[in-house]
Write a protein that holds these residues in place. Structure first.
Motif, PDB file in Angstrom:
ATOM      1  N   ALA A  81       3.687  -1.955   0.309  1.00  0.00           N
ATOM      2  CA  ALA A  81       4.626  -2.998   0.331  1.00  0.00           C
ATOM      3  C   ALA A  81       5.355  -2.820  -1.307  1.00  0.00           C
ATOM      4  CB  ALA A  81       3.578  -4.010   0.051  1.00  0.00           C
ATOM      5  N   TRP A  82       4.548  -2.270  -2.305  1.00  0.00           N
ATOM      6  CA  TRP A  82       5.418  -2.254  -3.532  1.00  0.00           C
ATOM      7  C   TRP A  82       6.328  -1.440  -3.571  1.00  0.00           C
ATOM      8  CZ3 TRP A  82       5.045  -5.919  -6.755  1.00  0.00           C
ATOM      9  CH2 TRP A  82       3.863  -6.556  -7.169  1.00  0.00           C
ATOM     10  N   ALA A  83       6.042  -0.141  -2.765  1.00  0.00           N
ATOM     11  CA  ALA A  83       7.539   0.684  -2.590  1.00  0.00           C
ATOM     12  C   ALA A  83       8.472   0.032  -1.955  1.00  0.00           C
ATOM     13  CB  ALA A  83       7.012   1.841  -1.724  1.00  0.00           C
ATOM     14  N   GLU A  84       8.247  -0.902  -0.950  1.00  0.00           N
ATOM     15  CA  GLU A  84       9.436  -1.522  -0.338  1.00  0.00           C
ATOM     16  C   GLU A  84      10.247  -2.688  -1.262  1.00  0.00           C
ATOM     17  OE1 GLU A  84      10.840  -1.170   2.536  1.00  0.00           O
ATOM     18  OE2 GLU A  84       9.267   0.175   3.776  1.00  0.00           O
ATOM     19  N   MET A  85       9.281  -3.005  -2.570  1.00  0.00           N
ATOM     20  CA  MET A  85       9.822  -4.080  -3.402  1.00  0.00           C
ATOM     21  C   MET A  85      10.663  -3.292  -4.511  1.00  0.00           C
ATOM     22  SD  MET A  85       9.018  -7.304  -3.030  1.00  0.00           S
ATOM     23  CE  MET A  85       8.858  -8.024  -4.427  1.00  0.00           C
ATOM     24  N   GLY A  86      10.301  -1.864  -4.357  1.00  0.00           N
ATOM     25  CA  GLY A  86      11.086  -1.110  -5.258  1.00  0.00           C
ATOM     26  C   GLY A  86      10.340  -0.912  -6.680  1.00  0.00           C
ATOM     27  N   ASP A  87       9.141  -1.150  -6.716  1.00  0.00           N
ATOM     28  CA  ASP A  87       8.124  -1.065  -7.887  1.00  0.00           C
ATOM     29  C   ASP A  87       7.409   0.427  -7.753  1.00  0.00           C
ATOM     30  OD1 ASP A  87       6.368  -0.956  -9.941  1.00  0.00           O
ATOM     31  OD2 ASP A  87       6.298  -3.437  -9.943  1.00  0.00           O
ATOM     32  N   ALA A  88       7.957   1.498  -8.128  1.00  0.00           N
ATOM     33  CA  ALA A  88       7.416   2.556  -7.630  1.00  0.00           C
ATOM     34  C   ALA A  88       6.032   2.920  -8.583  1.00  0.00           C
ATOM     35  CB  ALA A  88       8.494   3.748  -8.254  1.00  0.00           C
ATOM     36  N   ARG A  89       5.974   2.300  -9.827  1.00  0.00           N
ATOM     37  CA  ARG A  89       4.675   2.627 -10.756  1.00  0.00           C
ATOM     38  C   ARG A  89       3.423   1.859  -9.911  1.00  0.00           C
ATOM     39  NH1 ARG A  89       2.120  -0.638 -14.234  1.00  0.00           N
ATOM     40  NH2 ARG A  89       3.314  -2.334 -13.689  1.00  0.00           N
ATOM     41  N   LEU A  90       3.606   0.529  -9.454  1.00  0.00           N
ATOM     42  CA  LEU A  90       2.643   0.017  -8.868  1.00  0.00           C
ATOM     43  C   LEU A  90       2.250   0.759  -7.421  1.00  0.00           C
ATOM     44  CD1 LEU A  90       3.212  -3.765  -9.763  1.00  0.00           C
ATOM     45  CD2 LEU A  90       1.515  -2.378 -10.759  1.00  0.00           C
ATOM     46  N   ALA A  91       3.230   0.868  -6.964  1.00  0.00           N
ATOM     47  CA  ALA A  91       3.227   1.794  -5.559  1.00  0.00           C
ATOM     48  C   ALA A  91       2.113   3.061  -5.751  1.00  0.00           C
ATOM     49  CB  ALA A  91       4.354   2.084  -5.012  1.00  0.00           C
ATOM     50  N   VAL A  92       2.777   3.747  -6.791  1.00  0.00           N
ATOM     51  CA  VAL A  92       2.036   4.946  -6.840  1.00  0.00           C
ATOM     52  C   VAL A  92       0.491   4.884  -7.342  1.00  0.00           C
ATOM     53  CG1 VAL A  92       1.653   6.943  -8.836  1.00  0.00           C
ATOM     54  CG2 VAL A  92       4.088   6.336  -7.688  1.00  0.00           C
ATOM     55  N   GLN A  93       0.392   3.721  -8.170  1.00  0.00           N
ATOM     56  CA  GLN A  93      -1.122   3.227  -8.640  1.00  0.00           C
ATOM     57  C   GLN A  93      -2.133   3.189  -7.523  1.00  0.00           C
ATOM     58  OE1 GLN A  93      -1.306   0.607 -12.296  1.00  0.00           O
ATOM     59  NE2 GLN A  93      -2.626  -0.403 -10.792  1.00  0.00           N
ATOM     60  N   ASP A  94      -1.491   2.175  -6.314  1.00  0.00           N
ATOM     61  CA  ASP A  94      -2.136   2.033  -5.500  1.00  0.00           C
ATOM     62  C   ASP A  94      -2.483   3.015  -4.448  1.00  0.00           C
ATOM     63  OD1 ASP A  94      -3.030  -0.613  -5.893  1.00  0.00           O
ATOM     64  OD2 ASP A  94      -1.476  -1.480  -4.815  1.00  0.00           O
ATOM     65  N   LEU A  95      -1.260   3.980  -4.080  1.00  0.00           N
ATOM     66  CA  LEU A  95      -1.548   4.948  -3.394  1.00  0.00           C
ATOM     67  C   LEU A  95      -2.353   6.041  -3.762  1.00  0.00           C
ATOM     68  CD1 LEU A  95       2.104   5.226  -1.800  1.00  0.00           C
ATOM     69  CD2 LEU A  95       0.301   3.935  -0.818  1.00  0.00           C
ATOM     70  N   GLU A  96      -2.437   6.310  -5.206  1.00  0.00           N
ATOM     71  CA  GLU A  96      -3.363   7.233  -5.654  1.00  0.00           C
ATOM     72  C   GLU A  96      -5.006   6.800  -5.494  1.00  0.00           C
ATOM     73  OE1 GLU A  96      -0.775   9.341  -9.097  1.00  0.00           O
ATOM     74  OE2 GLU A  96      -2.002   7.719  -9.623  1.00  0.00           O
ATOM     75  N   THR A  97      -5.153   5.393  -5.596  1.00  0.00           N
ATOM     76  CA  THR A  97      -6.460   5.156  -5.314  1.00  0.00           C
ATOM     77  C   THR A  97      -6.776   5.189  -3.939  1.00  0.00           C
ATOM     78  OG1 THR A  97      -5.974   3.205  -6.933  1.00  0.00           O
ATOM     79  CG2 THR A  97      -7.796   2.853  -5.303  1.00  0.00           C
ATOM     80  N   PHE A  98      -5.873   5.099  -2.893  1.00  0.00           N
ATOM     81  CA  PHE A  98      -6.347   5.033  -1.676  1.00  0.00           C
ATOM     82  C   PHE A  98      -6.459   6.699  -1.107  1.00  0.00           C
ATOM     83  CE2 PHE A  98      -4.364   6.624   2.819  1.00  0.00           C
ATOM     84  CZ  PHE A  98      -5.376   6.143   3.568  1.00  0.00           C
ATOM     85  N   ILE A  99      -5.795   7.372  -1.759  1.00  0.00           N
ATOM     86  CA  ILE A  99      -5.945   8.969  -1.676  1.00  0.00           C
ATOM     87  C   ILE A  99      -7.394   9.290  -2.152  1.00  0.00           C
ATOM     88  CG2 ILE A  99      -5.249  11.286  -2.483  1.00  0.00           C
ATOM     89  CD1 ILE A  99      -3.192  10.451  -0.213  1.00  0.00           C
ATOM     90  N   GLU A 100      -7.689   8.816  -3.174  1.00  0.00           N
ATOM     91  CA  GLU A 100      -8.981   9.318  -3.812  1.00  0.00           C
ATOM     92  C   GLU A 100     -10.302   8.914  -3.016  1.00  0.00           C
ATOM     93  OE1 GLU A 100      -9.210   7.432  -7.512  1.00  0.00           O
ATOM     94  OE2 GLU A 100      -7.589   8.150  -8.489  1.00  0.00           O
ATOM     95  N   HIS A 101     -10.049   8.016  -1.902  1.00  0.00           N
ATOM     96  CA  HIS A 101     -11.191   7.592  -1.300  1.00  0.00           C
ATOM     97  C   HIS A 101     -10.899   7.840   0.202  1.00  0.00           C
ATOM     98  CE1 HIS A 101     -11.199   5.180  -5.111  1.00  0.00           C
ATOM     99  NE2 HIS A 101     -12.711   5.318  -4.789  1.00  0.00           N
ATOM    100  N   THR A 102      -9.991   8.063   0.720  1.00  0.00           N
ATOM    101  CA  THR A 102      -9.832   8.432   2.005  1.00  0.00           C
ATOM    102  C   THR A 102     -10.200   9.792   2.686  1.00  0.00           C
ATOM    103  OG1 THR A 102      -8.184   8.112   4.032  1.00  0.00           O
ATOM    104  CG2 THR A 102      -7.390   9.199   1.956  1.00  0.00           C
ATOM    105  N   ASP A 103     -10.728   9.752   3.807  1.00  0.00           N
ATOM    106  CA  ASP A 103     -11.023  10.981   4.443  1.00  0.00           C
ATOM    107  C   ASP A 103     -10.423  11.194   5.609  1.00  0.00           C
ATOM    108  OD1 ASP A 103     -13.549  11.179   2.803  1.00  0.00           O
ATOM    109  OD2 ASP A 103     -14.604   9.856   3.928  1.00  0.00           O
TER     110      ASP A 103
END
Length: 285
Positions: free
Chosen positions: A243-265
């Motif tokens: 959703a942050w990516a859709e809003m054009g905020d790449a910084r917050l988008a990267v922050q959340d997506l990196e958190t997801f990547i760290e924890h998903t199997d």
């Protein structure tokens, strides 16, 4: 001479966090009402709670002091569904207002889970052993009576027999492959829902509405609350990042997506999100 400086009121998100920080004594009604502060920033949560208290006082006056549980249940259902006219919003089921308790009280229309939260507050206020039930696809309420258990659809006020419940479960069971040797008893679908789970279901209803409408700002506000409520719900980080990516905020988008990547199997999701992350990082650079 000491001066007292006014302290600023907590933000709606901080207020919500203070309500849901601990499962013991989590105030379900107050927390559910507070969700509406995102849409109604001037909402007075205590005023809404007072409105519910007034309804409860009216209901108690209708219940004789010596009334048994079954009589109290009948008085409650007459008061809630017939006299007050609460019921499902069949004409506009996906209206976000159906998830905001201040609007549900005003219009007398809602969805099963918000109607259930109000009904439960009144039921417990007259001494009934009532709980919410995370029934697949449709939230229910149940009451334990001396003669047995009653399950009620808060959308219609209808009491449901075991046969009714089995019929409603059939489509879900077929989709999940829970047939023949894999079938499970109806009673397993009637476990009481925790307050935290009820709040999460309200928020996820709103989440789906805002995502369908591509209303990214409102979607992010809902996801902020979900992640306070369920801090280990890693998929919600993914959805907020997108959703942050859709809003054009790449910084917050990267922050959340990196958190997801760290924890998903989930390998497939990890691959897709890594690809999206690469695009966002290029945009940042």
């Amino acid at each position: 001479m000491a001066f007292a400086f006014p302290t600023s009121a907590p933000t709606p998100l901080a207020y919500f966090a203070s309500l849901v920080g601990d499962d013991d004594g989590l105030p379900l009604l107050e927390a559910a009402v507070s969700i509406a502060q995102d849409e109604y920033p001037d909402l007075d949560v205590q005023e809404v709670l007072g409105d519910v208290d007034q309804l409860l006082a009216r209901l108690r006056r209708r219940c004789p002091e010596d009334a048994g549980a079954l009589q109290r249940l009948r008085v409650l259902n007459q008061f809630f569904f017939r006299d007050l006219g609460f019921g499902g919003n069949v004409n506009n089921y996906y209206d976000p207002d159906n998830s905001y308790l201040n609007a549900v009280i005003r219009t007398r229309r809602g969805i099963p889970i918000t109607l259930a939260v109000l009904w439960l507050e009144l039921a417990q206020g007259v001494g009934l052993k009532a709980r919410g039930v995370n029934f697949p696809g449709h939230f229910m309420v149940k009451v334990n009576l001396p003669a047995g258990q009653v399950v009620i659809d808060p959308f219609s006020g209808q009491s449901l027999s075991r046969e009714d419940l089995s019929e409603r479960l059939e489509p879900y069971k077929r989709r999940q492959g829970l047939v023949d040797d894999y079938d499970v008893p109806v009673g397993l679908y009637l476990q009481p829902a925790a307050s935290r789970d009820i709040l999460a279901r309200i928020l996820r209803n709103l989440k789906e509405i805002h995502r369908t409408q591509e209303d990214w700002l409102r979607l992010i506000a809902v996801l902020d609350r979900l992640l306070i409520l369920l801090p280990d719900a890693w998929d919600e980080y993914k959805d907020r990042g997108l959703a942050w990516a859709e809003m054009g905020d790449a910084r917050l988008a990267v922050q959340d997506l990196e958190t997801f990547i760290e924890h998903t199997d989930n390998t497939l999701e990890r691959e897709a999100i890594n690809s999206r992350l690469a695009e966002l990082r290029r945009a940042l650079n």
